[in-house]
Design a protein around this motif. Structure first.
Motif, PDB file in Angstrom:
ATOM      1  N   LYS A 127       0.793  -1.228   0.000  1.00 52.70           N
ATOM      2  CA  LYS A 127       0.000   0.000   0.000  1.00 52.70           C
ATOM      3  C   LYS A 127       0.826   1.280   0.000  1.00 52.70           C
ATOM      4  N   THR A 128       2.130   1.165   0.189  1.00 54.26           N
ATOM      5  CA  THR A 128       2.981   2.357   0.251  1.00 54.26           C
ATOM      6  C   THR A 128       2.882   3.185  -1.025  1.00 54.26           C
ATOM      7  N   VAL A 129       2.814   2.533  -2.162  1.00 57.05           N
ATOM      8  CA  VAL A 129       2.709   3.264  -3.436  1.00 57.05           C
ATOM      9  C   VAL A 129       1.400   4.048  -3.480  1.00 57.05           C
ATOM     10  N   ILE A 130       0.310   3.415  -3.063  1.00 56.87           N
ATOM     11  CA  ILE A 130      -0.991   4.102  -3.059  1.00 56.87           C
ATOM     12  C   ILE A 130      -0.940   5.300  -2.111  1.00 56.87           C
ATOM     13  N   CYS A 131      -0.349   5.110  -0.955  1.00 62.93           N
ATOM     14  CA  CYS A 131      -0.192   6.192   0.012  1.00 62.93           C
ATOM     15  C   CYS A 131       0.583   7.361  -0.606  1.00 62.93           C
ATOM     16  N   ASN A 132       1.664   7.041  -1.298  1.00 63.10           N
ATOM     17  CA  ASN A 132       2.482   8.083  -1.930  1.00 63.10           C
ATOM     18  C   ASN A 132       1.758   8.768  -3.080  1.00 63.10           C
ATOM     19  N   ILE A 133       0.956   8.037  -3.829  1.00 63.60           N
ATOM     20  CA  ILE A 133       0.158   8.649  -4.903  1.00 63.60           C
ATOM     21  C   ILE A 133      -0.839   9.622  -4.297  1.00 63.60           C
ATOM     22  N   GLU A 134      -1.545   9.174  -3.264  1.00 60.05           N
ATOM     23  CA  GLU A 134      -2.567  10.013  -2.641  1.00 60.05           C
ATOM     24  C   GLU A 134      -1.968  11.227  -1.931  1.00 60.05           C
ATOM     25  N   ALA A 135      -0.717  11.129  -1.521  1.00 59.63           N
ATOM     26  CA  ALA A 135      -0.033  12.253  -0.882  1.00 59.63           C
ATOM     27  C   ALA A 135       0.594  13.200  -1.905  1.00 59.63           C
ATOM     28  N   GLY A 136       0.583  12.789  -3.190  1.00 62.18           N
ATOM     29  CA  GLY A 136       1.149  13.625  -4.241  1.00 62.18           C
ATOM     30  C   GLY A 136       2.641  13.447  -4.441  1.00 62.18           C
ATOM     31  N   ARG A 137       3.228  12.446  -3.802  1.00 59.14           N
ATOM     32  CA  ARG A 137       4.665  12.202  -3.954  1.00 59.14           C
ATOM     33  C   ARG A 137       5.005  11.437  -5.231  1.00 59.14           C
ATOM     34  N   TYR A 138       4.049  10.658  -5.734  1.00 59.35           N
ATOM     35  CA  TYR A 138       4.234   9.922  -6.990  1.00 59.35           C
ATOM     36  C   TYR A 138       3.197  10.409  -7.985  1.00 59.35           C
ATOM     37  N   PRO A 139       3.585  10.539  -9.258  1.00 65.55           N
ATOM     38  CA  PRO A 139       2.598  10.923 -10.274  1.00 65.55           C
ATOM     39  C   PRO A 139       1.663   9.758 -10.595  1.00 65.55           C
ATOM     40  N   ILE A 140       0.501  10.083 -11.099  1.00 64.59           N
ATOM     41  CA  ILE A 140      -0.461   9.062 -11.532  1.00 64.59           C
ATOM     42  C   ILE A 140      -0.327   8.945 -13.038  1.00 64.59           C
ATOM     43  N   GLY A 141       0.228   7.840 -13.482  1.00 63.37           N
ATOM     44  CA  GLY A 141       0.415   7.630 -14.919  1.00 63.37           C
ATOM     45  C   GLY A 141      -0.906   7.365 -15.625  1.00 63.37           C
ATOM     46  N   ASP A 142      -0.878   7.490 -16.939  1.00 65.10           N
ATOM     47  CA  ASP A 142      -2.089   7.288 -17.747  1.00 65.10           C
ATOM     48  C   ASP A 142      -2.692   5.905 -17.562  1.00 65.10           C
ATOM     49  N   LEU A 143      -1.851   4.884 -17.461  1.00 65.17           N
ATOM     50  CA  LEU A 143      -2.349   3.517 -17.302  1.00 65.17           C
ATOM     51  C   LEU A 143      -3.156   3.381 -16.012  1.00 65.17           C
ATOM     52  N   TYR A 144      -2.616   3.884 -14.908  1.00 59.93           N
ATOM     53  CA  TYR A 144      -3.311   3.745 -13.635  1.00 59.93           C
ATOM     54  C   TYR A 144      -4.508   4.670 -13.532  1.00 59.93           C
ATOM     55  N   ALA A 145      -4.460   5.808 -14.184  1.00 63.93           N
ATOM     56  CA  ALA A 145      -5.642   6.676 -14.237  1.00 63.93           C
ATOM     57  C   ALA A 145      -6.765   5.958 -14.980  1.00 63.93           C
ATOM     58  N   THR A 146      -6.429   5.273 -16.063  1.00 68.21           N
ATOM     59  CA  THR A 146      -7.418   4.498 -16.815  1.00 68.21           C
ATOM     60  C   THR A 146      -7.982   3.369 -15.970  1.00 68.21           C
ATOM     61  N   CYS A 147      -7.116   2.675 -15.259  1.00 66.85           N
ATOM     62  CA  CYS A 147      -7.569   1.597 -14.366  1.00 66.85           C
ATOM     63  C   CYS A 147      -8.536   2.134 -13.320  1.00 66.85           C
ATOM     64  N   MET A 148      -8.242   3.276 -12.761  1.00 65.26           N
ATOM     65  CA  MET A 148      -9.121   3.858 -11.747  1.00 65.26           C
ATOM     66  C   MET A 148     -10.480   4.235 -12.350  1.00 65.26           C
ATOM     67  N   ARG A 149     -10.471   4.756 -13.563  1.00 62.14           N
ATOM     68  CA  ARG A 149     -11.740   5.096 -14.225  1.00 62.14           C
ATOM     69  C   ARG A 149     -12.558   3.841 -14.509  1.00 62.14           C
ATOM     70  N   LEU A 150     -11.890   2.780 -14.941  1.00 59.54           N
ATOM     71  CA  LEU A 150     -12.583   1.509 -15.180  1.00 59.54           C
ATOM     72  C   LEU A 150     -13.185   0.973 -13.888  1.00 59.54           C
ATOM     73  N   LEU A 151     -12.429   1.043 -12.819  1.00 57.98           N
ATOM     74  CA  LEU A 151     -12.951   0.612 -11.518  1.00 57.98           C
ATOM     75  C   LEU A 151     -14.160   1.443 -11.119  1.00 57.98           C
ATOM     76  N   GLU A 152     -14.058   2.742 -11.293  1.00 56.39           N
ATOM     77  CA  GLU A 152     -15.149   3.641 -10.906  1.00 56.39           C
ATOM     78  C   GLU A 152     -16.413   3.368 -11.727  1.00 56.39           C
TER      79      GLU A 152
END
Length: 68
Positions: A29-54
């Motif tokens: 979960k560390t990567v998710i934590c870092n994404i949500e904190a703004g420390r890691y960028p959200i790449g296009d692939l994972y943005a697409t995955c999140m939209r599919l999940l939503e």
């Protein structure tokens, strides 16, 4: 996708950071934590995955991502 949108989708789905990490094939979960904190960028692939999940839900997403 913003970090706020990413987190909002996760919460809307009722997923913990660890559960989302498993769905996205992160080691922990560390990567998710870092994404949500703004420390890691959200790449296009994972943005697409999140939209599919939503849009389609976790079970639909799992049909196409789980190794058989």
């Amino acid at each position: 996708m913003t970090k706020e949108t990413f987190k909002a989708i996760r919460k809307k789905l009722g997923l913990t950071q660890g559960q989302l990490a498993d769905l996205l094939y992160y080691q922990n979960k560390t990567v998710i934590c870092n994404i949500e904190a703004g420390r890691y960028p959200i790449g296009d692939l994972y943005a697409t995955c999140m939209r599919l999940l939503e849009e389609n839900g976790v079970e639909f997403y799992k049909q196409y991502t789980e190794l058989k």
